[in-house]
Design an enzyme around this catalytic site. Structure first.
Site, PDB file in Angstrom:
ATOM      1  CG  ASP A   1       9.917  39.858  38.341  1.00 37.91           C
ATOM      2  OD1 ASP A   1       9.445  40.955  38.726  1.00 37.91           O
ATOM      3  OD2 ASP A   1       9.244  38.823  38.256  1.00 37.91           O
ATOM      4  CG  ASN A   2       9.090  45.244  36.765  1.00 34.04           C
ATOM      5  OD1 ASN A   2       8.481  44.311  37.302  1.00 34.04           O
ATOM      6  ND2 ASN A   2       8.466  46.237  36.146  1.00 34.04           N
ATOM      7  CG  LEU A   3      12.230  43.008  41.909  1.00 33.99           C
ATOM      8  CD1 LEU A   3      13.213  43.487  42.968  1.00 33.99           C
ATOM      9  CD2 LEU A   3      12.097  41.489  41.938  1.00 33.99           C
TER      10      LEU A   3
ATOM     11  CB  THR B   1       4.258  41.058  41.887  1.00 38.21           C
ATOM     12  OG1 THR B   1       3.785  40.859  40.549  1.00 38.21           O
ATOM     13  CG2 THR B   1       3.297  40.385  42.854  1.00 38.21           C
TER      14      THR B   1
ATOM     15  NE  ARG C   1       0.615  37.498  40.763  1.00 40.42           N
ATOM     16  CZ  ARG C   1      -0.047  37.311  41.895  1.00 40.42           C
ATOM     17  NH1 ARG C   1      -1.354  37.040  41.855  1.00 40.42           N
ATOM     18  NH2 ARG C   1       0.563  37.407  43.060  1.00 40.42           N
TER      19      ARG C   1
ATOM     20  CG  ASN D   1       3.162  45.887  33.075  1.00 37.70           C
ATOM     21  OD1 ASN D   1       4.292  46.256  33.360  1.00 37.70           O
ATOM     22  ND2 ASN D   1       2.804  44.610  33.130  1.00 37.70           N
TER      23      ASN D   1
ATOM     24  CB  THR E   1      -6.743  34.084  32.142  1.00 44.64           C
ATOM     25  OG1 THR E   1      -7.803  33.783  33.060  1.00 44.64           O
ATOM     26  CG2 THR E   1      -7.116  35.333  31.380  1.00 44.64           C
TER      27      THR E   1
ATOM     28  CB  SER F   1     -11.389  42.503  35.143  1.00 39.30           C
ATOM     29  OG  SER F   1     -10.257  41.748  34.726  1.00 39.30           O
TER      30      SER F   1
ATOM     31  CE1 TYR G   1      -4.238  39.296  34.349  1.00 41.03           C
ATOM     32  CE2 TYR G   1      -6.408  38.385  34.813  1.00 41.03           C
ATOM     33  CZ  TYR G   1      -5.062  38.201  34.549  1.00 41.03           C
ATOM     34  OH  TYR G   1      -4.541  36.941  34.493  1.00 41.03           O
ATOM     35  CG  HIS G   2     -10.043  38.562  33.135  1.00 37.22           C
ATOM     36  ND1 HIS G   2     -10.406  39.027  34.378  1.00 37.22           N
ATOM     37  CD2 HIS G   2      -9.606  37.292  33.324  1.00 37.22           C
ATOM     38  CE1 HIS G   2     -10.222  38.077  35.281  1.00 37.22           C
ATOM     39  NE2 HIS G   2      -9.733  37.015  34.664  1.00 37.22           N
TER      40      HIS G   2
ATOM     41  CE  LYS H   1      -2.890  37.530  31.592  1.00 35.74           C
ATOM     42  NZ  LYS H   1      -1.497  37.061  31.539  1.00 35.74           N
TER      43      LYS H   1
ATOM     44  CD  GLN I   1      -1.708  26.920  33.868  1.00 37.35           C
ATOM     45  OE1 GLN I   1      -1.600  27.635  34.846  1.00 37.35           O
ATOM     46  NE2 GLN I   1      -0.827  25.982  33.588  1.00 37.35           N
TER      47      GLN I   1
ATOM     48  CB  VAL J   1     -10.680  32.040  44.478  1.00 45.18           C
ATOM     49  CG1 VAL J   1     -10.438  30.896  43.520  1.00 45.18           C
ATOM     50  CG2 VAL J   1     -11.930  31.805  45.290  1.00 45.18           C
TER      51      VAL J   1
END
Length: 309
Positions: A49-51, A53, A116, A134, A160, A196, A198-199, A202, A225, A254
């Site tokens: 991880d690169n932290l 988030t 995410r 990213n 997703t 979006s 983001y989506h 994916k 998922q 949510v």
């Protein structure tokens, strides 16, 4: 080789051989409890991880509702369950990813190392570009690293259900559909229309993995998922093992957000027009489904028949 969805895996037998598994995004909401589950199963885990988030949540003025330990403390806690190593690294650095695959020689790689949040990707041009850079570059780096360093690796990648948008048809549990246009038939990837930036990353990931599978025979499992909720798995028995619990409007999933609002006596926050219907998955069920996928990689032949390896 395989390009399959999560619903095809539930009737598989359980694999007991210990594996070496790299978890990209091991500091995240799903990556951390999945790492713990794999360790308890006897697998060796390299968490990466690169932290990002942690920094991005701080950027919007929020924090995890549950206190999460430092990466160093998490590594010490994980080692109580098994053979665990934490590596700080960024998947957008191709040399890092290639050297990781070359040196660790994993049996499987879990790819959760993506930005995410849909709201985060929609804030402005900088956040949209960051998300595209990213997510797409990281996945392409992994594809090429696996191809060059260890092409027999099974890559488990988090997609997703949001890739499909809200079509006026039942979403099939398959990567492909049969279509007919002006009397001519063909088999194409299931249509997608994301909501979006983001989506959309994916969606592009899905097509990039599909293409890599077609031309190089690399093995991917693309997991579609829905939203995940909850804070506990069988391994999360004390504060040292807590995973993230985000509740703000940018990072909070949510149901988790609704739970916090309900506890505080606040009105529930509508998403969009407030009329969508979605399936939800508990954190425990999500981690267990992922474990089954990792322990039982499928192979896919040109006829579309899937078999466990």
């Amino acid at each position: 080789m395989n390009y399959l969805y999560i619903a095809e895996f539930y009737n598989l037998s359980i694999t007991t051989l210990p594996m070496k598994i790299v978890v990209l995004g091991a500091d995240g909401y799903l990556g951390w409890p999945l790492s713990l589950r794999l360790l308890r199963r006897g697998h060796r885990v390299v968490g990466v991880d690169n932290l990002a988030t942690r920094r991005a949540v701080e950027e919007v003025g929020s924090d995890s509702a549950l206190p999460i330990s430092s990466p160093q403390e998490r590594e010490r806690a994980a080692k109580e369950l098994g053979d665990f190593k934490f590596v700080f690294g960024d998947v957008t650095d191709y040399q890092f990813v290639k050297e990781l695959i070359s040196s660790e020689k994993p049996d499987a790689v879990v790819h959760f190392a993506e930005q995410r949040s849909a709201p985060y990707s929609m804030k402005d041009v900088e956040h949209a570009v960051y998300t595209m850079h990213n997510n797409l570059e990281g996945t392409l780096n992994l594809i090429y690293a696996v191809k060059e360093a260890k092409p027999d690796v099974h890559v488990v990648k988090m997609g997703t259900m949001g890739e499909y948008g809200t079509p006026n048809f039942d979403i099939p549990e398959s990567a492909f559909v049969e279509v007919e246009i002006k009397g001519r038939r063909d088999r194409i990837p299931t249509p997608k229309f994301a909501g979006s930036w983001y989506h959309w990353t994916k969606v592009y990931d899905t097509y990039n993995m599909l293409f890599a599978n077609k031309i190089w025979g690399l093995t991917f499992t693309d997991i579609m998922q829905g939203p995940v909720y909850g804070t506990r798995t069988e391994e999360i028995v004390s504060e040292r093992f807590f995973t993230r619990f985000d509740f703000d409007e940018v990072w909070g999933t949510v149901v988790n957000r609704y739970c916090v609002e309900a506890v505080l006596g606040l009105p529930l926050t509508p998403y969009g027009k407030g009329g969508q219907t979605r399936g939800f998955l508990s954190l425990e069920d999500s981690v267990e489904a992922l474990r089954i996928l990792i322990e039982n990689p499928l192979r896919w032949d040109p006829t579309g028949t899937s078999t466990s390896s």
